[in-house]
Write an enzyme that holds these catalytic residues in place. Structure first.
Site, PDB file in Angstrom:
ATOM      1  N   TYR A  18      -6.027 -42.828  10.353  1.00  0.00           N
ATOM      2  CA  TYR A  18      -7.418 -42.508  10.728  1.00  0.00           C
ATOM      3  C   TYR A  18      -8.231 -43.776  11.029  1.00  0.00           C
ATOM      4  O   TYR A  18      -9.397 -43.877  10.652  1.00  0.00           O
ATOM      5  CB  TYR A  18      -8.116 -41.725   9.607  1.00  0.00           C
ATOM      6  CG  TYR A  18      -7.354 -40.515   9.140  1.00  0.00           C
ATOM      7  CD1 TYR A  18      -7.030 -39.492  10.021  1.00  0.00           C
ATOM      8  CD2 TYR A  18      -6.967 -40.388   7.813  1.00  0.00           C
ATOM      9  CE1 TYR A  18      -6.325 -38.366   9.585  1.00  0.00           C
ATOM     10  CE2 TYR A  18      -6.256 -39.270   7.372  1.00  0.00           C
ATOM     11  CZ  TYR A  18      -5.944 -38.267   8.275  1.00  0.00           C
ATOM     12  OH  TYR A  18      -5.255 -37.167   7.841  1.00  0.00           O
ATOM     13  N   TYR A 145      -9.333 -27.436   7.364  1.00  0.00           N
ATOM     14  CA  TYR A 145      -8.373 -28.524   7.578  1.00  0.00           C
ATOM     15  C   TYR A 145      -7.115 -28.217   6.775  1.00  0.00           C
ATOM     16  O   TYR A 145      -7.178 -27.919   5.583  1.00  0.00           O
ATOM     17  CB  TYR A 145      -8.943 -29.881   7.123  1.00  0.00           C
ATOM     18  CG  TYR A 145      -7.908 -30.977   7.166  1.00  0.00           C
ATOM     19  CD1 TYR A 145      -7.625 -31.640   8.360  1.00  0.00           C
ATOM     20  CD2 TYR A 145      -7.197 -31.332   6.029  1.00  0.00           C
ATOM     21  CE1 TYR A 145      -6.653 -32.635   8.410  1.00  0.00           C
ATOM     22  CE2 TYR A 145      -6.224 -32.315   6.066  1.00  0.00           C
ATOM     23  CZ  TYR A 145      -5.962 -32.964   7.260  1.00  0.00           C
ATOM     24  OH  TYR A 145      -4.987 -33.930   7.298  1.00  0.00           O
ATOM     25  N   ASP A 239      -4.348 -22.379   0.896  1.00  0.00           N
ATOM     26  CA  ASP A 239      -4.003 -23.797   0.911  1.00  0.00           C
ATOM     27  C   ASP A 239      -4.750 -24.463  -0.246  1.00  0.00           C
ATOM     28  O   ASP A 239      -5.910 -24.848  -0.106  1.00  0.00           O
ATOM     29  CB  ASP A 239      -4.383 -24.403   2.262  1.00  0.00           C
ATOM     30  CG  ASP A 239      -4.095 -25.892   2.345  1.00  0.00           C
ATOM     31  OD1 ASP A 239      -3.678 -26.474   1.325  1.00  0.00           O
ATOM     32  OD2 ASP A 239      -4.296 -26.465   3.429  1.00  0.00           O
ATOM     33  N   LYS A 269      -0.672 -33.185  -3.323  1.00  0.00           N
ATOM     34  CA  LYS A 269      -1.629 -34.154  -3.858  1.00  0.00           C
ATOM     35  C   LYS A 269      -1.485 -34.364  -5.364  1.00  0.00           C
ATOM     36  O   LYS A 269      -0.727 -35.209  -5.813  1.00  0.00           O
ATOM     37  CB  LYS A 269      -3.054 -33.767  -3.463  1.00  0.00           C
ATOM     38  CG  LYS A 269      -3.301 -33.881  -1.955  1.00  0.00           C
ATOM     39  CD  LYS A 269      -4.742 -33.859  -1.612  1.00  0.00           C
ATOM     40  CE  LYS A 269      -4.975 -33.975  -0.101  1.00  0.00           C
ATOM     41  NZ  LYS A 269      -4.596 -35.291   0.441  1.00  0.00           N
TER      42      LYS A 269
END
Length: 426
Positions: A18, A145, A239, A269
């Site tokens: 990014y 996202y 999600d 994560k």
């Protein structure tokens, strides 16, 4: 800033995420991490206010996880799951199945959140294909996202997200606003009627849309999606890569908070406590049974080389131990209460659109794009590492972060925005 030799020699070769490499502010060289602190090459320490992208929930170098990793390394660092088995993956699969509600009890491992979502989408589409129905599209939501790979990009916000450049190269999904009341639910039902026979399922980030702008919604939204999925015979995918595993403080998973059982859940994560890459896609018995057949082509044909990596699974099992032994949900709730008080003064600053907190997530939303470098530098100056994006300056600290460090994070956020407001007025 002192830069080690490895930094200077490698800077011309590394490609960072990014990041516009021509104009980006130089990355900070980190030489050590422990607890909630990052140590820079010049000796400065920063409190990590975003848990290395929401993953280090137990802090860095927790001794229990480190001990588990050392022990596993000495026995079996990795073996393929194709035709072979190892203890850590099987134990972890059973533990996750017991933690999740209802019959979410079939675990497919992968090595990143994006891949976990890809697997969920593939599962949903093939579930219908195995029944002779070609239903390969998904209902997804503005502000959503779900990852950076091609399939996951297609279910992210197509207009405001970082993936808008790829319009035309991605499968076109059905993108709508989240339903927030009965009228929205009815209108969404009409949308689903128009797409009957095309959609495999609905995919959503439950209770908090993360990288889309830290947007919160109520359990009603998820309950409405469950009702709509049932009424239109669609699969519901949660999600939980961001919010799952204690981040919201009320329960281990958002689906528990909303009292909604999805058909598929994705996790990553915090799964390993931020130590090694690992992800999981957990399916209900209904989904799993849809792949059982005498036909080999009905099997789920997916298999990352490092899926169920023994080291990653050992870290995840140790991480789950810590959730059982230490008061992580209570800590998340306490962090939230502190942040509500600490961030409140930002509501009255010029240029601030909203301040909101849910669990161990604190957000200051600006009324325009957040100047990431300026805000980040202001926080670094105050001993805190934060990485703003879109129009938000946010914190998702490790759940073990102490009260004094939360004060430092909260004050740094408010002071950084106050400083920005003053500069903009000057």
């Amino acid at each position: 800033m002192k830069r080690p030799d490895w930094y200077t020699s490698g800077q011309g070769h590394i490609w960072l995420p990014y990041t516009q490499m021509r104009t980006a502010r130089p990355a900070l060289p980190v030489v050590a991490a422990s607890g909630t602190r990052l140590t820079l090459a010049d000796g400065r320490e920063l409190v990590d206010g975003i848990s290395s992208w929401w993953s280090t929930v137990h802090g860095y170098r927790h001794p229990h996880i480190e001990e588990a990793l050392r022990g596993q390394l000495e026995v079996l660092p990795h073996v393929m799951l194709g035709g072979l088995a190892h203890e850590q993956a099987y134990v972890l699969a059973e533990r996750l199945a017991k933690l999740l509600p209802g019959n979410l009890n079939h675990v497919f491992f992968s090595d990143s959140g994006s891949v976990a979502v890809e697997v969920a989408m593939k599962m949903a589409a093939q579930f219908w294909l195995n029944q002779g129905q070609r239903r390969v599209k998904f209902l997804c939501f503005r502000g959503g996202y779900h990852g950076d790979t091609f399939a996951t990009m297609s279910v992210c916000d197509p207009d405001e997200g970082m993936h808008s450049l790829f319009k035309g190269a991605l499968l076109e999904q059905v993108v709508v606003d989240l339903p927030r009341n009965a009228a929205d639910e009815a209108a969404l039902g009409e949308v689903l009627d128009r797409h009957r026979g095309d959609l495999a399922g609905i995919i959503v980030e439950p209770l908090v849309q993360g990288a889309g702008g830290m947007v919160f919604h109520d359990p009603f939204t998820l309950q409405a999606l469950r009702r709509l999925a049932d009424a239109h015979d669609l699969l519901l995918i949660f999600d939980e890569i961001f919010v799952g595993l204690g981040r919201l403080g009320e329960a281990m998973f958002a689906c528990e908070i909303a009292d909604v059982q999805p058909d598929i859940v994705t996790l990553s994560k915090a799964l390993t406590g931020g130590t090694l890459p690992l992800a999981a896609t957990i399916a209900s018995a209904r989904i799993y049974d849809g792949f059982l057949s005498d036909d080999p082509m009905s099997a789920l044909m997916h298999g990352p080389t490092y899926m169920g990596n023994a080291m990653g699974c050992a870290a995840a099992n140790a991480s789950l131990d810590l959730f059982e032994r230490e008061p992580r949900l209570e800590q998340a709730r306490a962090i939230g209460k502190q942040l509500e008080t600490l961030l409140a003064p930002a509501r009255y600053l010029p240029g601030v659109r909203d301040v909101r907190v849910r669990g161990a997530i604190g957000v200051i939303q600006l009324d325009g794009p957040a100047p990431a470098d300026r805000l980040s530098a202001a926080c670094i100056k105050r001993g805190v590492w934060l990485r703003p994006f879109r129009d938000v300056l946010y914190t998702t600290p490790p759940l073990v972060t102490g009260e004094d460090e939360i004060v430092r994070i909260g004050n740094a956020m408010v002071d950084a925005v106050r400083e920005l407001s003053a500069e903009n007025r000057a």
